[in-house]
Write a protein that holds these residues in place. Structure first.
Motif, short mmCIF file in Angstrom:
data_model
loop_
_atom_site.label_atom_id
_atom_site.label_comp_id
_atom_site.label_asym_id
_atom_site.label_seq_id
_atom_site.Cartn_x
_atom_site.Cartn_y
_atom_site.Cartn_z
N ILE A 139 0.87 -1.18 0.00
CA ILE A 139 0.00 0.00 0.00
C ILE A 139 0.90 1.21 0.00
O ILE A 139 1.70 1.40 0.90
CB ILE A 139 -0.93 0.02 1.23
CG1 ILE A 139 -1.82 -1.21 1.22
CG2 ILE A 139 -1.74 1.28 1.27
CD1 ILE A 139 -2.66 -1.35 2.45
N ASP A 140 0.76 2.01 -1.00
CA ASP A 140 1.60 3.20 -1.14
C ASP A 140 0.90 4.38 -0.51
O ASP A 140 -0.08 4.89 -1.04
CB ASP A 140 1.88 3.45 -2.62
CG ASP A 140 2.85 4.60 -2.83
OD1 ASP A 140 3.36 5.13 -1.82
OD2 ASP A 140 3.09 4.97 -3.98
N ASN A 141 1.38 4.80 0.63
CA ASN A 141 0.80 5.94 1.32
C ASN A 141 1.59 7.23 1.08
O ASN A 141 1.30 8.25 1.69
CB ASN A 141 0.72 5.69 2.83
CG ASN A 141 -0.30 4.64 3.16
OD1 ASN A 141 -1.30 4.52 2.48
ND2 ASN A 141 -0.05 3.88 4.20
N LEU A 142 2.59 7.14 0.24
CA LEU A 142 3.41 8.32 0.00
C LEU A 142 2.64 9.33 -0.85
O LEU A 142 1.95 8.98 -1.79
CB LEU A 142 4.70 7.93 -0.73
CG LEU A 142 5.60 6.96 0.02
CD1 LEU A 142 6.76 6.57 -0.87
CD2 LEU A 142 6.10 7.59 1.31
N PRO A 143 2.77 10.60 -0.51
CA PRO A 143 2.10 11.61 -1.34
C PRO A 143 2.65 11.58 -2.76
O PRO A 143 3.81 11.29 -2.98
CB PRO A 143 2.43 12.94 -0.66
CG PRO A 143 3.19 12.62 0.56
CD PRO A 143 3.50 11.16 0.59
N SER A 144 1.80 11.86 -3.71
CA SER A 144 2.20 11.81 -5.10
C SER A 144 1.63 13.01 -5.85
O SER A 144 0.51 13.43 -5.60
CB SER A 144 1.71 10.52 -5.74
OG SER A 144 1.96 10.53 -7.11
N LEU A 145 2.39 13.51 -6.78
CA LEU A 145 1.92 14.62 -7.60
C LEU A 145 1.16 14.15 -8.83
O LEU A 145 0.54 14.93 -9.50
CB LEU A 145 3.10 15.49 -8.03
CG LEU A 145 3.78 16.28 -6.92
CD1 LEU A 145 4.96 17.07 -7.49
CD2 LEU A 145 2.81 17.23 -6.26
N VAL A 146 1.21 12.85 -9.11
CA VAL A 146 0.56 12.34 -10.31
C VAL A 146 -0.94 12.66 -10.32
O VAL A 146 -1.45 13.16 -11.31
CB VAL A 146 0.83 10.83 -10.50
CG1 VAL A 146 0.02 10.27 -11.65
CG2 VAL A 146 2.31 10.60 -10.72
N PRO A 147 -1.69 12.40 -9.23
CA PRO A 147 -3.11 12.77 -9.28
C PRO A 147 -3.33 14.26 -9.50
O PRO A 147 -4.24 14.64 -10.23
CB PRO A 147 -3.64 12.32 -7.92
CG PRO A 147 -2.71 11.26 -7.48
CD PRO A 147 -1.36 11.68 -8.03
N SER A 204 -5.29 15.71 -12.69
CA SER A 204 -6.48 16.53 -12.51
C SER A 204 -6.33 17.88 -13.19
O SER A 204 -7.26 18.38 -13.82
CB SER A 204 -6.75 16.76 -11.02
OG SER A 204 -7.07 15.56 -10.40
N THR A 205 -5.15 18.46 -13.08
CA THR A 205 -4.90 19.76 -13.70
C THR A 205 -4.99 19.66 -15.21
O THR A 205 -5.60 20.50 -15.87
CB THR A 205 -3.52 20.29 -13.27
OG1 THR A 205 -3.50 20.38 -11.83
CG2 THR A 205 -3.23 21.65 -13.85
N ALA A 206 -4.40 18.60 -15.78
CA ALA A 206 -4.43 18.42 -17.23
C ALA A 206 -5.85 18.19 -17.75
O ALA A 206 -6.26 18.79 -18.75
CB ALA A 206 -3.51 17.26 -17.64
N VAL A 207 -6.60 17.33 -17.07
CA VAL A 207 -7.97 17.05 -17.51
C VAL A 207 -8.82 18.30 -17.39
O VAL A 207 -9.61 18.63 -18.29
CB VAL A 207 -8.58 15.88 -16.69
CG1 VAL A 207 -10.07 15.78 -16.90
CG2 VAL A 207 -7.90 14.58 -17.06
N SER A 208 -8.67 19.02 -16.29
CA SER A 208 -9.44 20.26 -16.11
C SER A 208 -9.13 21.27 -17.20
O SER A 208 -10.03 21.92 -17.74
CB SER A 208 -9.14 20.87 -14.74
OG SER A 208 -9.53 20.01 -13.72
N ALA A 209 -7.85 21.41 -17.53
CA ALA A 209 -7.46 22.37 -18.56
C ALA A 209 -8.03 21.98 -19.92
O ALA A 209 -8.46 22.84 -20.69
CB ALA A 209 -5.94 22.46 -18.64
#
Length: 94
Positions: free
Chosen positions: A43-51, A55-60
């Motif tokens: 289980i990867d609990n490390l914060p990630s910038l991928v989401p 989200s930023t790309a899809v929103s744009a």
């Protein structure tokens, strides 16, 4: 059975993927045999910038189309027309 390995060492077991369906079954079987398995899950609990980046790309990409929603621009007009066509078609007799 806990202490019956050659040499008198206690039996050990590890269940990899213990949170999954097969892992739950393996854990129950080991408990039924008198063993207390070590549970392990990746289980990867490390914060990630991928989401955030996704989200930023899809929103744009979506924002210009959402601005045209109330004006019924081309993509929304095509969707509305197709919806109207499909909902008025008769279903085939099966």
């Amino acid at each position: 059975m806990n202490r019956l390995l050659a040499g008198g060492e206690p039996c050990r077991a590890i269940v990899i993927g213990a949170l999954g369906r097969c892992g739950h079954g393996a854990e129950r079987a080991l408990h039924a045999a008198g063993l207390d398995p070590t549970r392990w899950d990746l289980i990867d609990n490390l914060p990630s910038l991928v989401p955030l980046e996704s989200s930023t790309a899809v929103s744009a990409d979506l924002l210009p189309h959402l601005r045209g929603l109330l004006d019924a621009t081309a993509p929304w007009r095509r969707c509305a027309d197709l919806f109207a066509t499909k909902t008025t078609e008769e279903l085939p007799d099966d």
